[in-house]
Design an enzyme around this catalytic site. Structure first.
Site, PDB file in Angstrom:
ATOM      1  N   GLU A  94     -24.067 -33.227 -16.776  1.00  0.00           N
ATOM      2  CA  GLU A  94     -24.477 -34.622 -16.752  1.00  0.00           C
ATOM      3  C   GLU A  94     -25.894 -34.819 -17.260  1.00  0.00           C
ATOM      4  OE1 GLU A  94     -21.739 -36.687 -13.386  1.00  0.00           O
ATOM      5  OE2 GLU A  94     -23.104 -35.112 -12.777  1.00  0.00           O
ATOM      6  N   CYS A 107     -33.065 -37.229 -17.867  1.00  0.00           N
ATOM      7  CA  CYS A 107     -32.894 -36.057 -17.001  1.00  0.00           C
ATOM      8  C   CYS A 107     -31.780 -35.195 -17.608  1.00  0.00           C
ATOM      9  CB  CYS A 107     -32.525 -36.552 -15.601  1.00  0.00           C
ATOM     10  SG  CYS A 107     -32.224 -35.218 -14.436  1.00  0.00           S
ATOM     11  N   CYS A 114     -24.893 -23.640 -11.179  1.00  0.00           N
ATOM     12  CA  CYS A 114     -26.195 -23.003 -10.952  1.00  0.00           C
ATOM     13  C   CYS A 114     -25.995 -21.830 -10.016  1.00  0.00           C
ATOM     14  CB  CYS A 114     -27.180 -24.001 -10.338  1.00  0.00           C
ATOM     15  SG  CYS A 114     -28.824 -23.282 -10.086  1.00  0.00           S
ATOM     16  N   CYS A 118     -28.816 -23.554  -3.828  1.00  0.00           N
ATOM     17  CA  CYS A 118     -29.553 -24.248  -2.766  1.00  0.00           C
ATOM     18  C   CYS A 118     -28.577 -25.002  -1.874  1.00  0.00           C
ATOM     19  CB  CYS A 118     -30.586 -25.207  -3.358  1.00  0.00           C
ATOM     20  SG  CYS A 118     -31.807 -24.338  -4.339  1.00  0.00           S
ATOM     21  N   CYS A 121     -27.769 -28.894  -2.471  1.00  0.00           N
ATOM     22  CA  CYS A 121     -27.562 -29.352  -3.849  1.00  0.00           C
ATOM     23  C   CYS A 121     -26.096 -29.193  -4.235  1.00  0.00           C
ATOM     24  CB  CYS A 121     -28.447 -28.525  -4.784  1.00  0.00           C
ATOM     25  SG  CYS A 121     -28.110 -28.808  -6.531  1.00  0.00           S
ATOM     26  N   GLY A 170     -28.433 -27.157 -13.018  1.00  0.00           N
ATOM     27  CA  GLY A 170     -28.849 -25.824 -13.444  1.00  0.00           C
ATOM     28  C   GLY A 170     -30.309 -25.518 -13.196  1.00  0.00           C
ATOM     29  N   GLU A 171     -30.624 -24.224 -13.268  1.00  0.00           N
ATOM     30  CA  GLU A 171     -31.998 -23.752 -13.104  1.00  0.00           C
ATOM     31  C   GLU A 171     -32.523 -23.390 -14.493  1.00  0.00           C
ATOM     32  OE1 GLU A 171     -34.629 -23.386 -10.934  1.00  0.00           O
ATOM     33  OE2 GLU A 171     -35.449 -22.551 -12.769  1.00  0.00           O
ATOM     34  N   SER A 202     -38.480 -28.367 -14.196  1.00  0.00           N
ATOM     35  CA  SER A 202     -38.417 -28.261 -12.738  1.00  0.00           C
ATOM     36  C   SER A 202     -37.734 -26.945 -12.380  1.00  0.00           C
ATOM     37  CB  SER A 202     -37.614 -29.438 -12.178  1.00  0.00           C
ATOM     38  OG  SER A 202     -37.431 -29.298 -10.788  1.00  0.00           O
ATOM     39  N   SER A 224     -39.698 -26.907  -6.941  1.00  0.00           N
ATOM     40  CA  SER A 224     -38.914 -27.409  -5.810  1.00  0.00           C
ATOM     41  C   SER A 224     -39.239 -26.577  -4.581  1.00  0.00           C
ATOM     42  CB  SER A 224     -37.422 -27.303  -6.150  1.00  0.00           C
ATOM     43  OG  SER A 224     -37.141 -28.171  -7.220  1.00  0.00           O
ATOM     44  N   CYS A 345     -30.364 -37.560  -7.790  1.00  0.00           N
ATOM     45  CA  CYS A 345     -30.605 -36.120  -7.712  1.00  0.00           C
ATOM     46  C   CYS A 345     -29.581 -35.453  -6.822  1.00  0.00           C
ATOM     47  CB  CYS A 345     -31.946 -35.823  -7.047  1.00  0.00           C
ATOM     48  SG  CYS A 345     -33.312 -36.556  -7.838  1.00  0.00           S
TER      49      CYS A 345
END
Ligand code: SAH
Ligand code: SF4
Length: 377
Positions: A94, A107, A114, A118, A121, A170-171, A202, A224, A345
């Site tokens: 997205e 964004c 990911c 977390c 998330c 994703g990271e 981020s 984060s 988010c």
């Protein structure tokens, strides 16, 4: 089997120069080509009228500008627009456009799913599917910029998107090699011409890659944090078990030596009864003050069914913010946007298949979080 066409969206300007040379063209053609693609938003070689017909024909035989296919395209009542893009094999990512008075932020996603996992998330709950390519990362900006330009009636030299945040799925720092060329295209004056201050990566805290980003392509950095101590952060952001807070904060301090901004943004997702107590705010002050120049962005948690977590009440968020502000730390509370289209988010669920059963492990409660005695009121 036919050889797949090369995707020109994979190449930043220097890679495009090398590519032009490889196919027997002068490297300066790369700048023209790059401008057509990124500055003008043209993907069809026939429309690139100042390139020789022979070159256009040659390119059409070996290369393409490969867009992403939008599965859905929704606009919220507040103007937030969200695209869901198909990235193959049942995976989707997205991209969210967020207009504000003085800017418009895109964004962008960096991975399908990911691997960090977390607890709060929804992308983390899906597990990891795969890294996006440079072309797939930049295609999100390419698509959104040129669609919004058309929608807003902007000319070729006007820009619809003024800021980019790598805060989608994703990271980004676990997809470093594909990320950096995409960042360079965002910054390139012949591309999107964004200043380093207006492009934010981020991260959940992948320390070695923070070090590399500082050297390769310093842009604004958001980290984060979500917890003021290692015990809690280990559970909320599992990458903390590998790179604990003291290493992360040291990396932030070093990053600032090269950063385009003189502060790091710490993101802190407010979870009811988990990390939102006034004493945790005071612990956060002790952790960061006098150590790293920072601003704190408190994010109201966006709940999703499997999380088992709740959003902190508004007064609780305000009390937490007051402690930080009182200690001289600039603190903002993020406004939730695009709620009606699930664009906020952590709601970026996509259609990513769960390959690692993270969701099941979390649902079984191996990572129990909410304290029964949440010390509220
Ligand atoms: N992987 C990167 C970037 C993507 S997540 C990172 O973790 O920083 C972008 C931000 O959204 C992060 O600060 C993340 O903690 C936050 N976030 C994730 N899930 C959320 C949720 N359900 N509610 C509110 N914020 C969330
Ligand atoms: Fe991955 Fe960021 Fe979500 Fe954590 S918050 S699971 S790092 S996308």
């Amino acid at each position: 089997m036919t050889t797949p066409l090369d995707n020109l969206l994979d190449f930043d300007q220097s890679a495009l120069k090398a590519y032009c040379e490889r196919v027997g063209e002068k490297s300066f053609r790369a700048t023209q080509l790059f401008r057509w693609i990124h500055h003008r938003g043209v993907g069809n070689f026939d429309e690139m009228t100042d390139l020789a017909r022979s070159l256009r024909a040659k390119l059409a035989g070996v290369a393409e500008v490969r867009p992403l296919a939008a599965i859905t395209d929704k606009t919220s009542a507040d103007g937030t627009r969200k695209w869901l893009f198909d990235v193959g094999q049942g995976n989707a990512v997205e991209t969210v456009y967020i207009p504000e008075d003085d800017r418009a932020t895109l964004c962008i996603s960096s991975q399908a799913g990911c691997a960090v996992g977390c607890r709060f998330c929804s992308t983390g709950h899906q597990g990891f599917s795969r890294n996006l390519t440079t072309g797939e990362i930049i295609a999100q900006l390419w698509h959104a910029e040129h669609q919004m330009r058309a929608k807003l009636g902007l000319g070729a030299n006007e820009r619809a998107i003024s800021n980019v945040v790598m805060m989608g799925m994703g990271e980004p720092l676990q997809n470093y090699s594909q990320l950096v060329p995409a960042l360079r295209m965002m910054l390139d004056d012949h591309g999107y011409g964004l200043s380093r201050r207006r492009v934010t990566v981020s991260t959940s805290g992948v320390v070695p890659m923070i070090e590399r980003l500082r050297e390769d392509c310093p842009v604004a950095l958001a980290v984060s944090l979500h917890a003021p101590d290692d015990a809690l952060r280990d559970r909320l952001v599992p990458v903390n078990q590998k790179y604990p807070l003291h290493e992360l904060l040291d990396a932030c301090v070093r990053y600032l030596e090269a950063a385009p901004r003189d502060f790091i943004t710490f993101e802190y997702c407010m979870l009811d009864g988990v990390n939102d107590a006034p004493e945790q705010a005071r612990a956060l002050v002790r952790l960061v003050r006098d150590r790293v120049a920072c601003k704190v962005n408190l994010i109201p948690f966006n709940p999703f069914a499997e999380s088992g977590l709740r959003r902190s009440p508004r007064e609780r968020v305000q009390a937490f913010a007051d402690v930080l502000q009182g200690a001289g730390i600039v603190t903002t509370v993020r406004r939730t946007r695009g709620d009606d289209i699930a664009a906020a988010c952590g709601q970026l669920a996509g259609e990513v298949r769960d390959r690692t059963s993270v969701a099941q492990r979390m649902a079984r409660g191996t990572i129990a979080l909410v304290r029964a005695d949440s010390a509220r009121h």
